[in-house]
Structures are given as C-alpha cells and as structure tokens.
Design a protein around this motif. Structure first.
Motif, PDB file in Angstrom:
ATOM      1  N   GLN A  83     111.647 -49.813   6.416  1.00 55.68           N
ATOM      2  CA  GLN A  83     110.796 -49.315   7.520  1.00 55.68           C
ATOM      3  C   GLN A  83     111.435 -48.034   8.102  1.00 55.68           C
ATOM      4  OE1 GLN A  83     110.292 -52.062  10.750  1.00 55.68           O
ATOM      5  NE2 GLN A  83     108.347 -51.129  11.393  1.00 55.68           N
ATOM      6  N   ALA A  84     110.564 -47.071   8.404  1.00 59.12           N
ATOM      7  CA  ALA A  84     111.004 -45.811   9.036  1.00 59.12           C
ATOM      8  C   ALA A  84     110.571 -45.834  10.489  1.00 59.12           C
ATOM      9  CB  ALA A  84     110.418 -44.597   8.313  1.00 59.12           C
ATOM     10  N   VAL A  85     111.536 -45.600  11.438  1.00 61.94           N
ATOM     11  CA  VAL A  85     111.266 -45.623  12.862  1.00 61.94           C
ATOM     12  C   VAL A  85     111.843 -44.346  13.464  1.00 61.94           C
ATOM     13  CG1 VAL A  85     111.261 -48.147  12.957  1.00 61.94           C
ATOM     14  CG2 VAL A  85     113.386 -46.903  13.339  1.00 61.94           C
ATOM     15  N   ALA A  86     111.314 -44.070  14.637  1.00 65.93           N
ATOM     16  CA  ALA A  86     111.856 -42.927  15.381  1.00 65.93           C
ATOM     17  C   ALA A  86     113.214 -43.310  15.919  1.00 65.93           C
ATOM     18  CB  ALA A  86     110.918 -42.518  16.507  1.00 65.93           C
ATOM     19  N   ARG A  87     114.151 -42.395  15.748  1.00 60.30           N
ATOM     20  CA  ARG A  87     115.510 -42.732  16.087  1.00 60.30           C
ATOM     21  C   ARG A  87     115.656 -42.918  17.592  1.00 60.30           C
ATOM     22  NH1 ARG A  87     120.195 -42.411  13.412  1.00 60.30           N
ATOM     23  NH2 ARG A  87     119.136 -41.423  11.656  1.00 60.30           N
ATOM     24  N   ASP A  88     114.943 -42.141  18.374  1.00 68.70           N
ATOM     25  CA  ASP A  88     115.160 -42.214  19.801  1.00 68.70           C
ATOM     26  C   ASP A  88     114.377 -43.346  20.447  1.00 68.70           C
ATOM     27  OD1 ASP A  88     112.793 -41.112  19.162  1.00 68.70           O
ATOM     28  OD2 ASP A  88     112.960 -39.400  20.552  1.00 68.70           O
ATOM     29  N   THR A  89     113.223 -43.680  19.845  1.00 66.21           N
ATOM     30  CA  THR A  89     112.388 -44.696  20.479  1.00 66.21           C
ATOM     31  C   THR A  89     112.309 -45.979  19.658  1.00 66.21           C
ATOM     32  OG1 THR A  89     110.411 -43.841  19.409  1.00 66.21           O
ATOM     33  CG2 THR A  89     110.991 -42.948  21.589  1.00 66.21           C
ATOM     34  N   ASN A  90     112.801 -45.895  18.427  1.00 67.61           N
ATOM     35  CA  ASN A  90     112.687 -47.041  17.506  1.00 67.61           C
ATOM     36  C   ASN A  90     111.242 -47.459  17.274  1.00 67.61           C
ATOM     37  OD1 ASN A  90     115.425 -47.379  16.956  1.00 67.61           O
ATOM     38  ND2 ASN A  90     115.726 -48.716  18.725  1.00 67.61           N
ATOM     39  N   LYS A  91     110.364 -46.498  17.470  1.00 64.27           N
ATOM     40  CA  LYS A  91     108.946 -46.776  17.256  1.00 64.27           C
ATOM     41  C   LYS A  91     108.659 -46.606  15.773  1.00 64.27           C
ATOM     42  CE  LYS A  91     104.350 -45.295  18.715  1.00 64.27           C
ATOM     43  NZ  LYS A  91     103.584 -44.359  19.570  1.00 64.27           N
ATOM     44  N   PRO A  92     108.013 -47.574  15.161  1.00 56.37           N
ATOM     45  CA  PRO A  92     107.719 -47.472  13.730  1.00 56.37           C
ATOM     46  C   PRO A  92     106.827 -46.284  13.445  1.00 56.37           C
ATOM     47  CG  PRO A  92     107.412 -49.706  14.497  1.00 56.37           C
ATOM     48  CD  PRO A  92     107.570 -48.851  15.729  1.00 56.37           C
ATOM     49  N   LEU A  93     107.259 -45.520  12.519  1.00 60.78           N
ATOM     50  CA  LEU A  93     106.444 -44.398  12.095  1.00 60.78           C
ATOM     51  C   LEU A  93     105.557 -44.795  10.913  1.00 60.78           C
ATOM     52  CD1 LEU A  93     109.161 -41.599  12.279  1.00 60.78           C
ATOM     53  CD2 LEU A  93     107.464 -42.232  14.007  1.00 60.78           C
ATOM     54  N   GLU A  94     105.994 -45.828  10.201  1.00 59.60           N
ATOM     55  CA  GLU A  94     105.233 -46.344   9.069  1.00 59.60           C
ATOM     56  C   GLU A  94     105.275 -47.882   9.139  1.00 59.60           C
ATOM     57  OE1 GLU A  94     103.492 -44.826   6.847  1.00 59.60           O
ATOM     58  OE2 GLU A  94     104.039 -42.743   7.279  1.00 59.60           O
ATOM     59  N   PRO A  95     104.257 -48.507   8.667  1.00 60.38           N
ATOM     60  CA  PRO A  95     104.337 -49.969   8.626  1.00 60.38           C
ATOM     61  C   PRO A  95     105.420 -50.394   7.624  1.00 60.38           C
ATOM     62  CG  PRO A  95     102.413 -49.219   7.464  1.00 60.38           C
ATOM     63  CD  PRO A  95     102.973 -47.995   8.157  1.00 60.38           C
ATOM     64  N   PRO A  96     106.086 -51.583   7.807  1.00 57.49           N
ATOM     65  CA  PRO A  96     107.136 -52.048   6.873  1.00 57.49           C
ATOM     66  C   PRO A  96     106.532 -52.403   5.512  1.00 57.49           C
ATOM     67  CG  PRO A  96     106.661 -53.752   8.493  1.00 57.49           C
ATOM     68  CD  PRO A  96     105.863 -52.522   8.935  1.00 57.49           C
ATOM     69  N   SER A  97     107.272 -52.162   4.507  1.00 60.30           N
ATOM     70  CA  SER A  97     106.828 -52.451   3.144  1.00 60.30           C
ATOM     71  C   SER A  97     107.996 -53.074   2.363  1.00 60.30           C
ATOM     72  CB  SER A  97     106.361 -51.171   2.461  1.00 60.30           C
ATOM     73  OG  SER A  97     105.252 -50.628   3.130  1.00 60.30           O
ATOM     74  N   GLU A  98     107.610 -53.943   1.403  1.00 61.77           N
ATOM     75  CA  GLU A  98     108.604 -54.640   0.566  1.00 61.77           C
ATOM     76  C   GLU A  98     108.838 -53.876  -0.713  1.00 61.77           C
ATOM     77  OE1 GLU A  98     107.376 -58.628  -0.193  1.00 61.77           O
ATOM     78  OE2 GLU A  98     107.879 -59.338   1.822  1.00 61.77           O
ATOM     79  N   PHE A  99     110.042 -54.013  -1.211  1.00 63.58           N
ATOM     80  CA  PHE A  99     110.348 -53.487  -2.531  1.00 63.58           C
ATOM     81  C   PHE A  99     111.383 -54.428  -3.156  1.00 63.58           C
ATOM     82  CE2 PHE A  99     113.508 -51.649   0.205  1.00 63.58           C
ATOM     83  CZ  PHE A  99     114.663 -51.616  -0.531  1.00 63.58           C
ATOM     84  N   VAL A 144     107.230 -37.887   6.645  1.00 65.69           N
ATOM     85  CA  VAL A 144     107.367 -37.441   8.021  1.00 65.69           C
ATOM     86  C   VAL A 144     108.796 -37.032   8.321  1.00 65.69           C
ATOM     87  CG1 VAL A 144     105.411 -38.857   8.786  1.00 65.69           C
ATOM     88  CG2 VAL A 144     107.728 -39.798   8.822  1.00 65.69           C
ATOM     89  N   ASP A 145     109.655 -37.295   7.390  1.00 66.01           N
ATOM     90  CA  ASP A 145     111.046 -36.918   7.607  1.00 66.01           C
ATOM     91  C   ASP A 145     111.188 -35.433   7.317  1.00 66.01           C
ATOM     92  OD1 ASP A 145     113.728 -36.822   7.939  1.00 66.01           O
ATOM     93  OD2 ASP A 145     114.257 -38.118   6.194  1.00 66.01           O
ATOM     94  N   LEU A 146     111.440 -34.668   8.379  1.00 67.42           N
ATOM     95  CA  LEU A 146     111.573 -33.219   8.261  1.00 67.42           C
ATOM     96  C   LEU A 146     113.031 -32.830   8.072  1.00 67.42           C
ATOM     97  CD1 LEU A 146     109.081 -32.162  11.048  1.00 67.42           C
ATOM     98  CD2 LEU A 146     108.681 -32.372   8.595  1.00 67.42           C
ATOM     99  N   GLY A 147     113.902 -33.816   8.021  1.00 69.80           N
ATOM    100  CA  GLY A 147     115.306 -33.535   7.827  1.00 69.80           C
ATOM    101  C   GLY A 147     116.016 -33.154   9.094  1.00 69.80           C
ATOM    102  N   ASP A 148     115.399 -33.324  10.243  1.00 70.56           N
ATOM    103  CA  ASP A 148     116.067 -32.991  11.496  1.00 70.56           C
ATOM    104  C   ASP A 148     116.810 -34.180  12.103  1.00 70.56           C
ATOM    105  OD1 ASP A 148     113.897 -34.540  12.023  1.00 70.56           O
ATOM    106  OD2 ASP A 148     112.928 -33.112  13.390  1.00 70.56           O
ATOM    107  N   GLY A 149     116.807 -35.340  11.413  1.00 69.74           N
ATOM    108  CA  GLY A 149     117.558 -36.506  11.868  1.00 69.74           C
ATOM    109  C   GLY A 149     116.843 -37.324  12.917  1.00 69.74           C
TER     110      GLY A 149
END
Length: 794
Positions: free
Chosen positions: A125-141, A77-82
């Motif tokens: 975890q990936a979140v929206a920068r402006d809303t901090n809303k998770p775009l993907e569920p958190p995952s371990e590595f 979902v990262d389009l590179g627009d930050g």
C-alpha cells in the motif's frame, strides 16, 4: 553452488526489475495515449491504478552476505520527492521480507526453504508520508520461493526383501522400488528421478523410469546360490551430472522348484546280515540325495527286483528320510549266503514345467551278504516217540535221538536229559550218540507214559536245543485177575427163584486180556463143581447162579465160595478169590428183612418190628441218662476249695451312714480268710469228713478253767468244719475299727449293760489281759451307761 545460487538470485532480481520497468513504460505509453485521445475527442480518463507491481520470485537456500533483493514497488503518483511512503504487510512482512518505504525495494532477510513453504502472500500500500492517507487501495502480491536441487531422492521403505522362483525366465519381475524427492517436480529437473543398479549385475536389472527389478540371467539355480544383495540407486536431474542420488538395498531370495531328480551317491550298497537276526531287525540304510527343498526334495523308495524280495523289506524313516532295509524272514548261512536287491528312489511331486528335465528317479543295487553265526544244534525230528516193555531190566534200549550242528564247523554234539523232566531218573542217555536206556524196571500200571526232554549242546559252546521225547510203556501180563470189590452177595433163604443170578465184577490190570472164572472148592449140592464161565472184556463181570431153592439161616447164614480167575496172557496168570454169600431172612413176598445174626433164645412170636421198637426205647433211655449225667457234671463244684475262689472276699457290707472310705479301709479282709487254708489244709466239700465231733450244747458258755481263748475258738471252728450239716464256712466277723468322723452312732452291739441278761461273764476275768475290758464291761452289772459308751469308743 553458492556462486550459482547468487547468480541465479541476481538474474531473478533483474528479471523482476525489468518486468516492473516494462510494465511502468507500458502504463506511461497508455497514459499518454489516453491523454492525446482525450484532447482530440474531449474524453478524459484516469488510470485506476496509479502504481504497478507484479509477482516476485526469490531463490531458496540463498546464503549470501547481503539481503536478497526480491523486487521494487513504484507508484505513478510517486514523483520522487519523498512524500509517498510504501507499507508492506502479510506473511513474513517485517521478519522475512522488509521494504524500503521510500524506494519500495523489497529484500529477503532470511534464507528460505521451498520445502517448508513454497510461496508467501503479501499486501502492499502507498500512503502519504505526512498524513498516512492511502493514495492507492491495498493490493496483494505473491512472492514465490524459487526451487533449487537441494534434496536427494530417498527410499522410504528400504531395505526391501523379495522372492523369485529359481530357473525363472529373463525379465521376470521381482519387485518395484520407489524413491521420493522433496524438490519441486514442476520446476526444472530437480525432482526428475532415474533408477539404476549399482550391485547385483549381471543377475538383475532395473527399469530406469519405473524402478521395476527384473531377472537378467536365465537358469539361476537356487542350489548354486540362493540369496542376492542388490543395490538400487535413484538420481534426480534426470540422471545428468550434478544431480543428487539415494540408494537402497534389496535382498532377493530364489525359491525352490523341483528341478533336480534324486540321485544315489553310490551305485552299489554292500550290507551284511547275521543269520541269527530275527525278522523285523534292521539290516542297513541308504539315501538318495535331492538338493531340492520341502516337498520338492521328498524321495519315495521301493524294491524293484532281486532274489531277496521275499526275504527283505524296505521302509522309510520319517525323520531322516532314509530307506531302511529290514529282515522279513530269517536267513540261513548254510542255505544261501548272499542276496541282491535293486531299489528305486523317485520324487512324488513333479513340476510339469520341468518334465523335460526328467526322469525324476534313480536306481541303486543292494548286495546283502549273510554272515555265519554260532547256531545251536538242530534235531532231525521235531519230537520223538519210543516204546519199551514194562519190567524190562535196567539198561534196556528205549531209542536214539540225533542232532547235528548246522554251522560250517560241524562241531560234535553232546546229549543230556534235564533232571527236572525225569525226576525219578528212570532213563539215562549216552552223551555221545544219544542212545536212551532205562535205569530200572518200569511199571505200566503205575505210569503208562513218560515224557522227558533231551538237550543237545555243541562242544565248547553254551547254546543248546531241547526236544520232546515221549516214551510209552508196553504192557506185560504180570498182574493176575481178581475181584474188583469185596462186597458181600445177599441171597434169600427161601430160594423160590432159582434163576436169580448176581454179577461179580472182575479186575484185570493188564491190557487186552479176557478172564476165565472157575467155581471150585464149594459144596456140590449148592454150586456145580467145576463150573466154568467166560467173562467178556466189555464189562469184565462173571454171573453166578443159585441152584438150590432153599436155605436155612439157623443152619448156615454165611457161605464162603472160593473162585479161581485166570486170564489168557502169555504166560497165563490166575488167582483164587473168596466170594462171601450171606443168607437173609425174608417175608412171604421174598422181601429181605434182615441179614444180621439173631439170637436163638428170642421168643418165637417176637417179630423183627418188635425187636426194633425195643432197641429204639433202649437207645432213648440211654440218651436221657447221658444227658442227665452231662448236666450234673456241668453244675458240679470243684473238689478243692482254693483261696482265690473264696466268695467272701467279694462281699463288703457297710452302712451308708458310715465314714465312707475310712470305714472300708479299717476293714481287714485277712480276718475273713479260711484259717485252715492259711495252714495249707484245703477241706473237701464233696465228701464227708472222717472225724465227727458231736455237737455240744451251751456253746455260748466256756469252761471256767479255760486259759487260752484262741484254742477254744479253733476247736469250735474245727467242729464246724467237720460237721456235714453245717454251712461250708463258719467265721467270726471282728470290727476292730469303726472309722473316724462317722455321722452314725456306735455300731457296737455291746449294750448288755442296759439290758438284763442271764449270762454270767465272770469267767472273762480268767481269759487274760486281752479280755480285761470285756470283763469290766460285762462282769459288773452296776456299770453306768457312760462307762459302757467309753468302752465302746475305746
């Protein structure tokens, strides 16, 4: 090594990026494939994960100037627009690991050590920068720390100590050593160890993979070398170049086995023993050497053969383990001068493994030389017995003793008789030849045996030897026979038994002689003369028979019979002895009543019993008289009266109402003394005085013309002393002082002023100034009572 680590880190980062990129391309192809299938089959699907991540690796111990790029996270979902923000949490997030929230790049900011922590678990975890809303569920590595060879091998329990028997076979296991490596054994060769021996060759070896140390040489001898220092190395990386290594020291000791037989250092042991040594003394020592230790080195000794087996014995010293040769019997230099012995030393404990190396024993020869010693002379006989006749003249030969010097020098011997064995010095000995002679005649009857000692001494030496010499004195007929006793012989005057005989014992001092008895010089009508009897030596008695039937005591009561006694000695000796025969009175049954002499004036009818009764009465009366006299003597007073025996000194009479000690102090004991005793005259109480003074009446009144009353008193005292009917003592008690403070009244008896008296005391005026007061008191009858009291007080 740092450059290698940086290169390895770059390779890991490129691997991580390529792996992520590969996974992203796979996801993109799959997305396009699904879109085409959806368009064709009208089935539309969305991938569950819109971004891709994987397991990352980071090398440990990185020390480069820049942080290490661990990997990059990227979402579809990262389009590179930050507008997407990447968040990292978990172990070490923010401290060790940091993430670029825009690009998703993860860097390690610190140096990591796999030995401290091998991996870290993180959550992305990936979140929206402006809303901090998770775009993907958190995952371990997981980020794993990649191991590098940074830890050398270590021996945790060194240094090591090991023991192995000597003479062990090659390949005998000694012990196993183990090293540890902290590196990862599952990755590469960092923890793959290989063992090698750095020190201890060629004696020992070590297995490279197991670390077991084994013997490498055969017949390693403990007696040659007992301890070995072995150094073992452990190297990682499989032993290849660039690996790390660690070492440890192993001290290996060879234990003893019985692989050496005993060995005597010498084949012949010379020893010397002096002939004056006594059994039990030590002659010498020897020891077999055995290099083994403990029980393996024990050696037992025994005598095998030799001509001194019965003379010497062998023992073992428990402390030094030496064979001790001791004397069993005394040796004599003059008899045998050398002995040879063979001794064997053997091990009592033998190892069967080394039996073929035997025999485990050794032999040696002992040569013992006997040394000459200065020995005292030796008599040829253990004792001597000689005989000499009694009464032999001085210088008579008794016998000869002989001693010789057993030494090789054979020195001359001198003889002497110790004086304590011949105190009376009956004998003497020739100092050169040992001839014993008498110094004076001997008397067998006084001493039949003489036991002396003879001492033999070498000239120039102090050792001596003594021998016993017994000298028997031979009897010579030098004593005539005689009566053994001088007892009287009693016979009855009746003579009714003519066969009555009595025995007369004889005494012959000499030996083996019989005696002949002759009756001679007697009255023929009583005894036959001569009459000869032979006395047997068994009882040495002679029998004398009474031939007459009657004797009269009034005529003759005692007979003295001379008897001649002779022996059969050479020359024959004889003596004349007188036998006393007393005639005794007897009754009708011939019982002897009395043998004493009786007076002829006694009445004929007075019997012996009556005489005895009279004598008994007389004895009793004498005893009574003696007893009476003894009792009287015990009660008899001494003839002289001494001053200290005056009993009046011990009698003090005083009234209890007096002044106590003041009254007794005023009592002058000197006034009670005997006035005659003071002048040296002691009257006798057991005899009557020679001078008698007639008693004169009217003692209470003195002559008017008397001037000195002292003479008057002395005259009266002398009369009393001369009067045998008067008491032993007459005295005048004078109370010159009555004491002070007495509770009682006046003790004076001068109360004549209050009583009527018939006496006239006017004569007191003429007695002088001393009696003036008495004259005033008694001479005037008109004196008042008060005056009398004053007189008493004064």
């Amino acid at each position: 090594q740092k450059s290698d680590s940086s290169l390895l880190s770059r390779l890991i980062c490129l691997q991580n990026l390529n792996f992520v990129r590969l996974k992203l391309n796979c996801h993109a192809s799959l997305h396009r494939h699904r879109q085409r299938a959806g368009k064709e089959g009208q089935v539309l699907h969305r991938s569950k994960r819109g971004w891709v991540w994987n397991q990352f690796f980071v090398i440990e111990e990185y020390t480069g100037p820049d942080p290490v790029l661990v990997g990059r996270l990227h979402s579809d979902v990262d389009l590179g627009d930050g507008n997407i923000k990447y968040i990292l949490s978990g172990e070490g997030a923010g401290t060790i690991f940091v993430i670029d929230d825009k690009t998703g790049n993860i860097h390690a900011t610190k140096t990591l050590d796999r030995e401290e922590q091998a991996q870290y678990t993180l959550t992305a975890q990936a979140v929206a920068r402006d809303t901090n809303k998770p775009l993907e569920p958190p995952s371990e590595f997981i980020v794993k720390v990649q191991d590098i060879n940074d830890n050398p091998p270590e021996f945790l329990h060194g240094p090591y100590y090991a023991r192995v028997p000597e003479m062990s076979n090659v390949g005998t296991s000694v012990m196993q050593v183990t090293a540890t490596d902290a590196d990862d054994p599952t990755y590469g060769n960092s923890a793959r160890l290989v063992y090698s021996i750095l020190q201890g060759q060629p004696y020992f070896s070590v297995e490279p993979q197991t670390g077991i140390i084994r013997t490498a040489l055969p017949n390693m001898d403990r007696e040659a070398r007992q301890e070995y220092d072995v150094v073992i190395q452990a190297k990682d990386m499989g032993g290849h170049m660039g690996g790390l290594s660690g070492t440890t020291e192993v001290k290996i000791t060879l234990t003893d086995v019985n692989d050496n037989p005993p060995k005597f250092p010498q084949s012949v042991y010379p020893m010397v023993v002096s002939e004056d040594r006594v059994p039990g003394e030590e002659v010498g020592r020897l020891k077999a050497k055995d290099p083994d230790m403990g029980d393996n080195g024990l050696v037992n000794y025994r005598l095998v053969e030799g001509d001194g087996m019965s003379v010497f014995e062998l023992t073992t010293d428990s402390e030094t383990r030496e064979a001790v040769v001791k004397l069993k019997k005394m040796v004599d230099f003059e008899t045998k001068r050398s002995y040879t012995l063979k001794v064997e030393g053997s091990n009592p404990h033998i190892d069967p493994q080394f039996l073929a190396w035997g025999p485990y024993k050794d032999e040696a020869t002992i040569k013992i030389s006997v040394e000459d010693a200065d020995e005292p002379p030796v008599f040829v006989a253990p004792s001597y017995t000689f005989e000499v006749e009694e009464n032999a003249p001085p210088g008579a030969v008794v016998g000869r003793v002989h001693a010789k010097d057993t030494d090789v020098a054979n020195n001359p011997v001198r003889y002497m008789i110790p004086r304590y064995t011949d105190v009376e010095q009956f004998f003497t000995i020739n100092s050169d030849d040992g001839l014993i002679t008498t110094t004076r005649p001997l008397d067998r009857e006084a001493q039949a045996w003489h036991n002396i000692s003879v001492s033999a001494t070498e000239i120039g030496h102090h050792q001596d030897t003594k021998v016993r010499v017994n000298i028997r004195v031979k009897d010579v007929n030098d004593n005539p026979p005689e009566f053994a006793t001088n007892n009287e012989v009693l016979i009855t005057e009746s003579g009714t038994r003519p066969e009555l005989s009595f025995l007369t014992p004889l005494r012959e001092s000499d030996e083996s002689l019989w005696c002949a008895v002759s009756l001679c010089g007697g009255r023929v009508w009583i005894f036959p003369s001569p009459h000869r009897l032979v006395a047997l030596p068994a009882d040495s008695t002679a029998s004398i028979y009474v031939l007459r039937k009657g004797f009269g005591r009034l005529t003759q009561d005692v007979y003295h019979l001379p008897i001649e006694i002779s022996d059969n000695g050479v020359p024959a000796l004889s003596s004349t002895n007188t036998l006393t025969i007393r005639v005794c009175s007897c009754d009708s049954k011939d019982t002897i009543l009395s043998c004493n002499v009786e007076p002829y004036v006694l009445p004929a009818g007075l019997s012996t019993g009556a005489l005895i009764a009279i004598l008994a009465c007389i004895v009793i009366l004498l005893a009574i008289v003696v007893l009476f006299v003894a009792l009287r003597r015990q009660k008899k007073e001494p003839l002289i009266v001494f001053e200290e025996e005056d009993i009046r000194e011990n009698i003090i009479t005083y009234d209890d109402e007096g002044g106590g000690e003041e009254d007794t102090e005023a009592f002058d004991i000197a006034t009670l003394q005997n006035p005659d005793g003071a002048n040296g005259f002691l009257p006798r109480k057991d005899i009557k005085p020679e001078l008698q003074y007639p008693l004169r009446p009217g003692l209470g009144r003195a002559a008017a013309n008397s001037v000195d009353v002292d003479d008057f008193i002395k005259t009266r005292i002398a009369e009393a002393d001369s009067d045998p009917t008067a008491p032993p003592y007459d005295s005048i008690q004078i109370y010159g002082y009555e004491g002070r403070g007495s509770l009682a009244g006046s003790l004076s008896s001068l109360e004549s002023v209050t009583t009527e008296s018939d006496l006239d005391y006017d004569y007191l005026q003429s007695w002088g100034p001393r009696f003036k007061k008495l004259a005033d008191l008694y001479g005037t009858k008109d004196c008042s009572v008060a005056d009398a009291d004053d007189g008493e007080d004064s």
